[in-house]
Design an enzyme around this catalytic site. Structure first.
Site, PDB file in Angstrom:
ATOM      1  N   ASP A 111      23.353  42.446  52.738  1.00  0.00           N
ATOM      2  CA  ASP A 111      22.133  43.143  53.141  1.00  0.00           C
ATOM      3  C   ASP A 111      21.792  44.100  51.999  1.00  0.00           C
ATOM      4  OD1 ASP A 111      20.017  44.089  54.798  1.00  0.00           O
ATOM      5  OD2 ASP A 111      21.246  45.833  55.298  1.00  0.00           O
TER       6      ASP A 111
ATOM      7  N   GLU B 282      19.480  38.225  52.666  1.00  0.00           N
ATOM      8  CA  GLU B 282      18.170  38.341  53.300  1.00  0.00           C
ATOM      9  C   GLU B 282      17.079  38.327  52.239  1.00  0.00           C
ATOM     10  OE1 GLU B 282      15.844  41.678  55.896  1.00  0.00           O
ATOM     11  OE2 GLU B 282      17.930  41.254  56.448  1.00  0.00           O
TER      12      GLU B 282
ATOM     13  N   ASP C  14      24.283  48.639  57.999  1.00  0.00           N
ATOM     14  CA  ASP C  14      24.033  47.722  56.880  1.00  0.00           C
ATOM     15  C   ASP C  14      25.097  46.635  56.812  1.00  0.00           C
ATOM     16  OD1 ASP C  14      21.662  49.039  55.432  1.00  0.00           O
ATOM     17  OD2 ASP C  14      23.056  50.689  55.754  1.00  0.00           O
TER      18      ASP C  14
END
Length: 177
Positions: free
Chosen positions: A8, A67, A139
C-alpha cells in the site's frame, strides 16, 4: 504454495503485508509500515525502495500486488503517491518478482465483497480471513488486503482455466510487469 506480498504505497507511510497461499488456504506471515520523516521526497523514495527491498530479501515473495494510483482532487498528492508506488514497484521488479496492479475497488470487492467498502470493513475482513488475533496498522491491513486480492484472483483463474495459470500472461484484473 505461493508467497504474496501486498504493498500500500504512500509518500509518508508505505504499508506491506506478506501472506502464504496454499491450496486455497491463506496464512499470515508478516506486515508492517515503512514510515518516512520530513526529508525531501527523493530521500523518502529511497527509503521506500530500501524498505521494500529488505522485506523482499527476507520473504522472497513469488508475486507482488500493488494498488493502482487513483486520481484525487489534489494533483500534487497524486504525483507523490505515484512516485512512492514507482519506488516500491522498482524494488520488486529489480528482484525479478512479477508485479500485479489492482484498483482500490477491486481489492475491496475481493476482500469484503463490496467495491465501496469502508476502510474499517476491509480491516475487519483481513483479520477474519487471516485469522489474526488483532488488527494490523491501517496501511499494513490495506497491503494485506492487496495480497489477499491477488491470491483470490489467481485462485479463481486457476479454477477457470484448463491449462493452469501462467504468470507471464497477466490476468483479467491486474497487469504484470
Amino acid at each position: 504454495m505461493a508467497i504474496i506480498m501486498g504493498i500500500d504505497p504512500g509518500s509518508r507511510i508505505t504499508g506491506f503485508g506478506v501472506i502464504e497461499s496454499e491450496g486455497g488456504e491463506l496464512s499470515y506471515l508478516d506486515s508492517g509500515c515503512i514510515r518516512m520523516d520530513d526529508r525531501p521526497l527523493s530521500l523518502r523514495l529511497g527509503q521506500i525502495y530500501q524498505g521494500i527491498s529488505e522485506v523482499i530479501a527476507e520473504w522472497h515473495p513469488d508475486y507482488v500486488a500493488v494498488e493502482e494510483v487513483f486520481m484525487s482532487n489534489n494533483a500534487a498528492s497524486a504525483l507523490k503517491l505515484g512516485q512512492a508506488r514507482g519506488a516500491a514497484v522498482v524494488a520488486a521488479v529489480n528482484s525479478g518478482i512479477p508485479v500485479y496492479e489492482y484498483t482500490a475497488r477491486q481489492i475491496k470487492k475481493s476482500v469484503v465483497g463490496y467495491g465501496n467498502a469502508e476502510k474499517f470493513q476491509v480491516q475487519e475482513m483481513v483479520v477474519r480471513t487471516l485469522r489474526l488475533s488483532g488488527c494490523p496498522q491501517p496501511d499494513a491491513a490495506d497491503a494485506l488486503a492487496g495480497a489477499i486480492c491477488h491470491a483470490t484472483t489467481v485462485g479463481t483463474l486457476i479454477g477457470l482455466s484448463i491449462g493452469g495459470y501462467s504468470n507471464t500472461k497477466g490476468n483479467a484484473r491486474g497487469r504484470i510487469y
